[in-house]
Scaffold this motif. Sequence first.
Motif, PDB file in Angstrom:
ATOM      1  N   CYS A  90       5.410  -6.247   0.933  1.00 10.84           N
ATOM      2  CA  CYS A  90       4.452  -5.355   0.565  1.00 10.84           C
ATOM      3  C   CYS A  90       3.659  -5.331  -0.719  1.00 10.84           C
ATOM      4  CB  CYS A  90       5.027  -3.820   0.719  1.00 10.84           C
ATOM      5  SG  CYS A  90       5.975  -3.327   2.177  1.00 10.84           S
ATOM      6  N   GLU A  91       4.424  -5.922  -1.911  1.00 11.49           N
ATOM      7  CA  GLU A  91       3.648  -6.348  -3.040  1.00 11.49           C
ATOM      8  C   GLU A  91       2.568  -7.394  -2.921  1.00 11.49           C
ATOM      9  OE1 GLU A  91       6.512  -7.405  -6.078  1.00 11.49           O
ATOM     10  OE2 GLU A  91       7.442  -5.139  -5.942  1.00 11.49           O
ATOM     11  N   THR A 117      -3.078   0.749  -0.948  1.00 14.47           N
ATOM     12  CA  THR A 117      -2.611   1.918  -1.164  1.00 14.47           C
ATOM     13  C   THR A 117      -1.472   2.235  -0.015  1.00 14.47           C
ATOM     14  OG1 THR A 117      -4.390   2.811  -2.251  1.00 14.47           O
ATOM     15  CG2 THR A 117      -2.675   4.253  -1.607  1.00 14.47           C
ATOM     16  N   LEU A 118      -1.963   1.654   1.231  1.00 13.30           N
ATOM     17  CA  LEU A 118      -0.958   2.004   2.183  1.00 13.30           C
ATOM     18  C   LEU A 118       0.260   1.128   2.260  1.00 13.30           C
ATOM     19  CD1 LEU A 118      -0.145   3.194   4.768  1.00 13.30           C
ATOM     20  CD2 LEU A 118      -1.459   1.689   6.099  1.00 13.30           C
ATOM     21  N   TRP A 119       0.113  -0.016   1.719  1.00 14.08           N
ATOM     22  CA  TRP A 119       1.154  -1.122   1.326  1.00 14.08           C
ATOM     23  C   TRP A 119       1.963  -0.600   0.515  1.00 14.08           C
ATOM     24  CZ3 TRP A 119       2.572  -4.466   4.612  1.00 14.08           C
ATOM     25  CH2 TRP A 119       1.721  -5.127   5.592  1.00 14.08           C
ATOM     26  N   ASN A 120       1.351   0.066  -0.532  1.00 16.09           N
ATOM     27  CA  ASN A 120       2.316   0.531  -1.739  1.00 16.09           C
ATOM     28  C   ASN A 120       3.270   1.582  -1.215  1.00 16.09           C
ATOM     29  OD1 ASN A 120       1.279  -1.036  -3.882  1.00 16.09           O
ATOM     30  ND2 ASN A 120      -0.346   0.043  -4.353  1.00 16.09           N
ATOM     31  N   PHE A 121       2.710   2.354  -0.488  1.00 17.80           N
ATOM     32  CA  PHE A 121       3.504   3.491   0.281  1.00 17.80           C
ATOM     33  C   PHE A 121       4.492   2.991   1.038  1.00 17.80           C
ATOM     34  CE2 PHE A 121       4.394   6.450   3.647  1.00 17.80           C
ATOM     35  CZ  PHE A 121       4.894   7.535   2.797  1.00 17.80           C
ATOM     36  N   LYS A 128       6.046   0.097   0.724  1.00 18.66           N
ATOM     37  CA  LYS A 128       7.024  -0.434  -0.352  1.00 18.66           C
ATOM     38  C   LYS A 128       7.923   0.550  -0.533  1.00 18.66           C
ATOM     39  CE  LYS A 128       7.549  -2.281  -4.695  1.00 18.66           C
ATOM     40  NZ  LYS A 128       6.891  -2.567  -6.252  1.00 18.66           N
ATOM     41  N   LEU A 129       7.270   1.790  -1.195  1.00 27.76           N
ATOM     42  CA  LEU A 129       7.880   2.763  -1.666  1.00 27.76           C
ATOM     43  C   LEU A 129       8.975   3.457  -0.784  1.00 27.76           C
ATOM     44  CD1 LEU A 129       8.695   5.184  -3.642  1.00 27.76           C
ATOM     45  CD2 LEU A 129       6.646   6.414  -2.718  1.00 27.76           C
ATOM     46  N   PHE A 130       8.402   3.693   0.510  1.00 29.32           N
ATOM     47  CA  PHE A 130       9.287   4.482   1.508  1.00 29.32           C
ATOM     48  C   PHE A 130      10.403   3.628   2.220  1.00 29.32           C
ATOM     49  CE2 PHE A 130       9.893   6.584   5.639  1.00 29.32           C
ATOM     50  CZ  PHE A 130      10.896   7.512   4.994  1.00 29.32           C
ATOM     51  N   TYR A 131       9.909   2.363   2.989  1.00 28.00           N
ATOM     52  CA  TYR A 131      10.640   1.613   3.523  1.00 28.00           C
ATOM     53  C   TYR A 131      11.009   0.412   3.037  1.00 28.00           C
ATOM     54  CZ  TYR A 131       8.494   4.027   7.209  1.00 28.00           C
ATOM     55  OH  TYR A 131       7.909   5.022   8.090  1.00 28.00           O
ATOM     56  N   GLY A 132      10.676   0.207   1.799  1.00 27.87           N
ATOM     57  CA  GLY A 132      11.417  -0.989   1.218  1.00 27.87           C
ATOM     58  C   GLY A 132      12.453  -0.722   0.202  1.00 27.87           C
ATOM     59  N   SER A 133      12.778   0.596  -0.056  1.00 26.10           N
ATOM     60  CA  SER A 133      14.134   0.864  -0.873  1.00 26.10           C
ATOM     61  C   SER A 133      15.037   1.602   0.066  1.00 26.10           C
ATOM     62  CB  SER A 133      13.608   1.900  -2.077  1.00 26.10           C
ATOM     63  OG  SER A 133      12.915   3.172  -1.297  1.00 26.10           O
ATOM     64  N   ASN A 134      14.866   1.800   1.419  1.00 29.17           N
ATOM     65  CA  ASN A 134      15.936   2.384   2.139  1.00 29.17           C
ATOM     66  C   ASN A 134      16.209   1.291   3.188  1.00 29.17           C
ATOM     67  OD1 ASN A 134      15.862   5.046   1.019  1.00 29.17           O
ATOM     68  ND2 ASN A 134      13.721   5.080   1.685  1.00 29.17           N
ATOM     69  N   ILE A 140       5.994  11.302  -5.017  1.00 32.08           N
ATOM     70  CA  ILE A 140       5.036  10.215  -4.533  1.00 32.08           C
ATOM     71  C   ILE A 140       4.133  10.099  -5.733  1.00 32.08           C
ATOM     72  CG2 ILE A 140       2.946  10.131  -3.239  1.00 32.08           C
ATOM     73  CD1 ILE A 140       4.346  12.128  -1.249  1.00 32.08           C
ATOM     74  N   ILE A 141       3.897  11.021  -6.618  1.00 30.99           N
ATOM     75  CA  ILE A 141       2.948  11.103  -7.618  1.00 30.99           C
ATOM     76  C   ILE A 141       3.426   9.819  -8.728  1.00 30.99           C
ATOM     77  CG2 ILE A 141       1.878  12.188  -9.603  1.00 30.99           C
ATOM     78  CD1 ILE A 141       1.685  14.599  -8.011  1.00 30.99           C
ATOM     79  N   HIS A 142       4.608   9.942  -9.059  1.00 30.70           N
ATOM     80  CA  HIS A 142       5.254   9.092  -9.956  1.00 30.70           C
ATOM     81  C   HIS A 142       5.427   7.663  -9.444  1.00 30.70           C
ATOM     82  CE1 HIS A 142       5.657  12.213 -13.009  1.00 30.70           C
ATOM     83  NE2 HIS A 142       6.489  12.921 -12.245  1.00 30.70           N
TER      84      HIS A 142
END
Length: 778
Positions: A431-432, A448-452, A454-460, A543-545
């Motif tokens: 994603c990065e 922005t979609l790729w960053n999201f 990464k945040l949600f699916y990449g850490s779980n 999400i904001i942070h």
Amino acid sequence: MPDSLEDTSTISLRICLEGHANALALNKDNTQIAVAGRSLLKVYSIDNDGFTESCNMRGGKNQNLSYSSNDVAWSTLDSNLLATAATNGVVSVWDLSKFGRQKQLLVYNEHERTAHTVTFHSSEPNILISGSQDGTIKCFDIRSDKSVNTYFSNSESVRDVKFSPHTQNIFSAVSENGTVQLWDMRKWDKSMVQFTAHYGPVYTCDWHPTRNWLATGSRDKQIKVWNMDGRPGLEHTIHTIAGVGRVKWRPERTYHIASCALVVDYSVHVWDIRRPYIPFASFNEHTNVTTGIAWQGSDSHCLLSTSKDSTIYKHAFKDATRPALKANAQGAGLGRFGDISFANKIKEYAPKASGVSNTKSSSFISRRKANVAGSVQFHLDHSKMYKFALNDSFSGYPLSESEAKPRQEHESFIGCARELIINGKKLSELCEHNAEVSKKYGKHNASTLWNFIKLFYGSNHFEPPFEHRSSFSNQKNPMNSRRATQVASDWPQQRNDLGQDLNGNTPETANEISVANADDDPLGGSGVEHPPTSSVILSETHIIHEITFDNFELLRNGFIYVGPTECAKALAFPALHHDVQAARPQLDLKASDHEKSPPPHVPTVLKVSHVPSIPMWEPHKFVGDALMLMNDVGDVQTALIVLISLGEARKLLPIEDTLVEHWFHTYVDQLHRYELWNEACEVINRSWLRSVQQLNQHSTAMHLNCGECGRPMGGKVGWYCDKCKSMQSAKCCVCGLIVRGVYAWCQGCSHGGHIEHLQKYFAKHSKCPKCGHLCAYS
């Protein structure tokens, strides 16, 4: 004769209730028609007002598979002789002048597999040939009970054979590997001419009655007309909407040919080969796939057809529809480099009576009106083509950003197609990388979609079974209400990472709290029910942070906007009424404890007396909507690459497989358009849909003949001939050494070798170094 002067009319007859006809044939006088099928073999007389059954050759109880016919042919010289090709490989000859079972005059049981086609010689009444699934062509003389010659094709199946009306001993054969062969009846060892005509199986062929043209129809949705004078050359190509099953040239019309489809299309179309994209006329009476067509002798205004709807039709040409009259006369197309093409029909008007007239123009129009009746010569219509190209500068001024955007879209697509990765790394790293690539080419929404992702699916970690939850705010279930008020920081996997919860409690302290509150727990003291990994809810603060925004102004019109929306206000819980004292029973403090300081981590529980109906936000549905929005705005590339990169987690998204299949076909088609073959193959190989995986398996089989005996090499080893026990096909015809690597060969003589040696040799020579054949290497 103009079409409007016809006296005939369209008539039809239902011929069979048990099955349908696979083929039809006319006698030499064009007064009778024979129809044959798996449960049907009948002869009908053609009347002005209908059809009359005159003979049924499947009467009686004792019937076998030799009666089940794929094709039927009528002798061109004797109206009493018929031939049929059966599904079990039997070729039968019928004599209509005899009675009962004696009508089956001869039975040839020499084909090893299904017989597809049979035809009589145009000038020899005793000669007929047949083609079979076993890859052979048999020549029979009905005065003998065995075949006269056997011709070995280079394919597993021969689908159609036709005698040439221009040369007495020549016949053509078409095969399932897309090749066309010309054979001389007197030379059974090798074909005269062989060439690849189509990319798919060829099912039918027909010789032009007056010109030395051969028409072929294939599953690749094309009808091709080949000039067989000398070396075969392609004259015309007609594009149909479905695979072609039968073709028949129209009598007395040089450029007209009729066709019917194998699937999908039920109509019979008559094409003018000079207008290859729209039929000249169409007959739409059948309600199922048409299986056989024939023109009634020299009458070009009467077409006979049979179909899987168990009917036969005699079509009057005056009743045909004219698709050209309903077609749009203008069109526009957008090129991949931002250029636009526009075409419109030219209308010619007669000159005015008054004033000076153009004599040359008026005489031309008068000639056209005199020679052209209605839309008979619709190919003479003229049109103009306009092309508008984008320039880097206009009148010396550079283009603005909005004007230059169309020119840069293809560069962005090609760059992303080459640099985006879909496998080989962890999802977070992938994603990065893809976010940086999208940002590089100006696709800020995609970044922005790729960053999201990464945040949600990449850490779980997602494990099956996957469950998609459509709503988490169902107030009817107290468990759902309780689960909806929890945030991401309460998840067990993040507790292990942080060591403490939001209130500073360690996991052990939290467990004590849950036990102490067993009376308030709806599960009866079993602990706090946390949301499963497939039902994660992120708070707005989270999400904001976590998500970084590269271009906030663009994002306000994009996918993720974290402004003061109604959902954000609701998530802040502004109107909750707290009753901290009533949260849990208070213990009486001893006098000795009054002087002590409080414990370092005092458990605090917030009791909510009333929770309003809050529209909770679900990430899976959000991602699915974002991908569909990407597709709607024309960026199917990002939508599909995100879906592929997610792996098994894609099952969480509420997207139908049919829509995903459409995305795959669209994106692969775009990659092919830009000649990005490697990228297209990688996308196809990463697909989980069977229909997409088979795209690389179409027309990939190559058939080779032995260079010594000319017979097909069907053994397990491609360079060894089982017939003549030869290994010459493994050797180079130039240097004589065994080829280890890329092997090239001529489909005409089957000799080949090292591609480098052949290129050097044929740079100075034109004939094969081994047999003298005129090879065509490039």
